[in-house]
Design an enzyme around this catalytic site. Structure first.
Site, PDB file in Angstrom:
ATOM      1  N   LYS A  45     -44.635  38.556-128.603  1.00  0.00           N
ATOM      2  CA  LYS A  45     -43.174  38.736-128.458  1.00  0.00           C
ATOM      3  C   LYS A  45     -42.488  37.611-127.685  1.00  0.00           C
ATOM      4  CE  LYS A  45     -42.388  41.497-130.688  1.00  0.00           C
ATOM      5  NZ  LYS A  45     -42.679  41.475-132.155  1.00  0.00           N
ATOM      6  N   SER A  46     -43.098  36.421-127.744  1.00  0.00           N
ATOM      7  CA  SER A  46     -42.532  35.294-126.985  1.00  0.00           C
ATOM      8  C   SER A  46     -42.079  34.134-127.865  1.00  0.00           C
ATOM      9  CB  SER A  46     -43.564  34.786-125.982  1.00  0.00           C
ATOM     10  OG  SER A  46     -44.008  35.829-125.153  1.00  0.00           O
ATOM     11  N   HIS A 100     -52.707  34.423-130.054  1.00  0.00           N
ATOM     12  CA  HIS A 100     -52.312  35.169-128.857  1.00  0.00           C
ATOM     13  C   HIS A 100     -53.462  35.185-127.842  1.00  0.00           C
ATOM     14  CE1 HIS A 100     -48.630  36.502-130.628  1.00  0.00           C
ATOM     15  NE2 HIS A 100     -49.146  37.385-131.438  1.00  0.00           N
ATOM     16  N   ARG A 122     -42.042  33.116-122.483  1.00  0.00           N
ATOM     17  CA  ARG A 122     -40.718  33.764-122.477  1.00  0.00           C
ATOM     18  C   ARG A 122     -40.587  34.620-121.219  1.00  0.00           C
ATOM     19  NH1 ARG A 122     -38.411  37.886-127.269  1.00  0.00           N
ATOM     20  NH2 ARG A 122     -36.223  37.727-126.635  1.00  0.00           N
ATOM     21  N   SER A 130     -38.664  43.336-125.921  1.00  0.00           N
ATOM     22  CA  SER A 130     -38.953  43.044-127.329  1.00  0.00           C
ATOM     23  C   SER A 130     -40.188  43.832-127.774  1.00  0.00           C
ATOM     24  CB  SER A 130     -39.175  41.534-127.497  1.00  0.00           C
ATOM     25  OG  SER A 130     -39.470  41.226-128.822  1.00  0.00           O
ATOM     26  N   TYR A 185     -39.135  29.948-124.527  1.00  0.00           N
ATOM     27  CA  TYR A 185     -38.280  30.572-125.546  1.00  0.00           C
ATOM     28  C   TYR A 185     -36.818  30.310-125.189  1.00  0.00           C
ATOM     29  CZ  TYR A 185     -36.154  34.530-128.089  1.00  0.00           C
ATOM     30  OH  TYR A 185     -35.376  35.326-128.911  1.00  0.00           O
ATOM     31  N   PHE A 221     -31.862  31.892-135.776  1.00  0.00           N
ATOM     32  CA  PHE A 221     -32.118  33.335-135.886  1.00  0.00           C
ATOM     33  C   PHE A 221     -31.464  33.885-137.150  1.00  0.00           C
ATOM     34  CE2 PHE A 221     -31.058  37.770-134.849  1.00  0.00           C
ATOM     35  CZ  PHE A 221     -32.320  38.255-134.520  1.00  0.00           C
ATOM     36  N   LYS A 250     -32.899  40.840-131.875  1.00  0.00           N
ATOM     37  CA  LYS A 250     -31.682  40.272-131.282  1.00  0.00           C
ATOM     38  C   LYS A 250     -31.762  38.756-131.127  1.00  0.00           C
ATOM     39  CE  LYS A 250     -29.537  44.004-128.697  1.00  0.00           C
ATOM     40  NZ  LYS A 250     -29.103  44.436-127.350  1.00  0.00           N
TER      41      LYS A 250
HETATM   42  S1  PPS Z   1     -45.142  38.739-132.434  1.00  0.00           S
HETATM   43  O1  PPS Z   1     -45.140  40.172-132.921  1.00  0.00           O
HETATM   44  O2  PPS Z   1     -45.937  38.603-131.209  1.00  0.00           O
HETATM   45  O3  PPS Z   1     -45.549  37.815-133.460  1.00  0.00           O
HETATM   46  O4  PPS Z   1     -43.601  38.482-132.049  1.00  0.00           O
HETATM   47  P1  PPS Z   1     -42.933  37.065-131.722  1.00  0.00           P
HETATM   48  O5  PPS Z   1     -42.631  36.359-132.980  1.00  0.00           O
HETATM   49  O6  PPS Z   1     -43.785  36.342-130.718  1.00  0.00           O
HETATM   50  O7  PPS Z   1     -41.613  37.485-130.979  1.00  0.00           O
HETATM   51  C1  PPS Z   1     -40.575  38.166-131.626  1.00  0.00           C
HETATM   52  C2  PPS Z   1     -39.302  37.849-130.877  1.00  0.00           C
HETATM   53  O8  PPS Z   1     -38.888  36.509-131.199  1.00  0.00           O
HETATM   54  C3  PPS Z   1     -37.555  36.567-131.697  1.00  0.00           C
HETATM   55  N1  PPS Z   1     -37.278  35.457-132.638  1.00  0.00           N
HETATM   56  C4  PPS Z   1     -36.262  34.598-132.476  1.00  0.00           C
HETATM   57  N2  PPS Z   1     -35.361  34.470-131.476  1.00  0.00           N
HETATM   58  C5  PPS Z   1     -34.404  33.507-131.609  1.00  0.00           C
HETATM   59  N3  PPS Z   1     -34.323  32.685-132.682  1.00  0.00           N
HETATM   60  C6  PPS Z   1     -35.219  32.776-133.705  1.00  0.00           C
HETATM   61  N4  PPS Z   1     -35.112  31.953-134.750  1.00  0.00           N
HETATM   62  C7  PPS Z   1     -36.250  33.766-133.612  1.00  0.00           C
HETATM   63  N5  PPS Z   1     -37.269  34.145-134.412  1.00  0.00           N
HETATM   64  C8  PPS Z   1     -37.881  35.189-133.806  1.00  0.00           C
HETATM   65  C9  PPS Z   1     -37.485  37.933-132.340  1.00  0.00           C
HETATM   66  O9  PPS Z   1     -36.149  38.311-132.621  1.00  0.00           O
HETATM   67  C10 PPS Z   1     -38.144  38.782-131.266  1.00  0.00           C
HETATM   68  O10 PPS Z   1     -37.352  38.923-130.098  1.00  0.00           O
HETATM   69  P2  PPS Z   1     -36.335  40.141-129.857  1.00  0.00           P
HETATM   70  O11 PPS Z   1     -35.903  39.997-128.415  1.00  0.00           O
HETATM   71  O12 PPS Z   1     -37.080  41.407-130.084  1.00  0.00           O
HETATM   72  O13 PPS Z   1     -35.188  39.931-130.794  1.00  0.00           O
END
Ligand code: PPS
Length: 288
Positions: A45-46, A100, A122, A130, A185, A221, A250
């Site tokens: 989630k980072s 991971h 992050r 998240s 992040y 995003f 988000k």
């Molecule tokens: S996982 O399940 O571990 O693979 O998840 P991971 O991809 O590491 O983390 C998911 C969070 O990253 C956000 N995300 C983004 N944020 C900003 N811009 C872009 N382009 C982007 N792509 C992925 C995703 O929305 C999750 O965060 P949250 O806070 O839940 O929105």
């Protein structure tokens, strides 16, 4: 499903059985890194999926084909997951991989090679939030009862890939020298083109400003949310229920402020501070 049925233990850390098994972990242990491989290490989630979008574009000079035709999990596969063995022969060099794994579980060939690694970190408060929403939508993870309960599990490391602080400590005190780059992040949220320039320089790519801008646009995003190769819409709802919470939820820094009570903030901060005591490395965010 009970917790025992959902998770396996690997060197003391919990891993979801849906995507990991003894064979996939053996495959990771015996995986042969090539010198021109690029790994992205990241606590869940980072920013994993974000880097699965960014990396192929930076490595291939902005060619959109991989992100438009290959699902993220096959495009830049997880080192430790079951899919790697199925797709490894199709990966074109320079290969991108995500992991991971904590640093101490990286396989011997990674250390013997010259492969570079980008560590994405992050703010743990946003990682927690998240992850909390992800656990509600991912049917293969234990559904949290309350944020309070989930916070305790997170702080104790009773979540997939263990304690956030252990992960960060390991990856910020490696002996990898200039093979490793650290990025946050939040840095990527604040100024994606600047972050892409840093990544491109680290990987020895000499990308034009026009290419940087093109990559930034495709890795925003907003754009990623509509990319079916990256937004997990290909995954059946029985595994990932986007009605509960979309994977690309988000995409901001500081959403913890909409979730934490003053008591939760105090508890979270005091545990993380204590865990980081004595570390030379200091966290790049205020914990208050
Ligand atoms: S996982 O399940 O571990 O693979 O998840 P991971 O991809 O590491 O983390 C998911 C969070 O990253 C956000 N995300 C983004 N944020 C900003 N811009 C872009 N382009 C982007 N792509 C992925 C995703 O929305 C999750 O965060 P949250 O806070 O839940 O929105």
């Amino acid at each position: 499903m009970s917790c025992e049925e959902m998770y396996m233990l690997y060197h003391g850390i919990m891993l979801p059985k849906e995507s990991h098994c003894g064979e996939s972990l053996k495959f990771a242990e015996e995986f042969t890194f090539k010198d021109d491989d690029v790994a992205v290490a990241v606590y869940p989630k980072s920013g994993t999926i974000w880097m699965q979008e960014i990396l192929p574009l930076v490595l291939n000079g902005g060619d959109l084909t991989p992100i438009q035709t290959i699902p993220n999990w096959d495009r830049v596969p997880w080192l430790e997951e079951k899919r790697l063995a199925l797709v490894v022969d199709k990966l074109k060099s320079p290969r991108g991989l995500v992991t991971h794994f904590p640093y101490h579980l990286m396989p011997p060939s990674f250390h013997a090679s010259k492969a570079k690694v980008i560590y994405v970190m992050r703010n743990p408060k946003d990682v927690l939030v998240s992850s909390y929403h992800f656990h509600k939508m991912a049917e293969f993870l234990e559904t949290p009862a309350t944020l309070d309960e989930f916070m305790e599990k997170f702080l104790e490391g009773k979540v997939m890939f263990g304690k956030w602080t252990d992960h960060v400590k390991g990856w910020t005190s490696t002996d990898l020298g200039d093979r490793i780059m650290h990025i946050t992040y939040e840095e990527m949220v604040q100024d994606l083109p600047a972050a892409l320039r840093r990544i491109s320089d680290f990987l020895g790519r000499n990308l034009s400003e026009a290419t940087i801008q093109k990559i930034a646009e495709h890795c925003s995003f907003k754009t990623m949310k509509t990319n079916n190769m990256s937004n997990f819409s290909l995954v059946p709802k029985m595994y990932m229920n986007s009605d509960m919470s979309p994977f690309l939820r988000k995409g901001i820094a500081g959403d913890w402020k909409n979730h934490f009570s003053p008591e939760q903030l105090a508890r979270f901060t005091s545990v993380i501070r204590k865990e980081m005591e004595g570390e030379i490395f200091s966290l790049p965010w205020s914990m208050d």
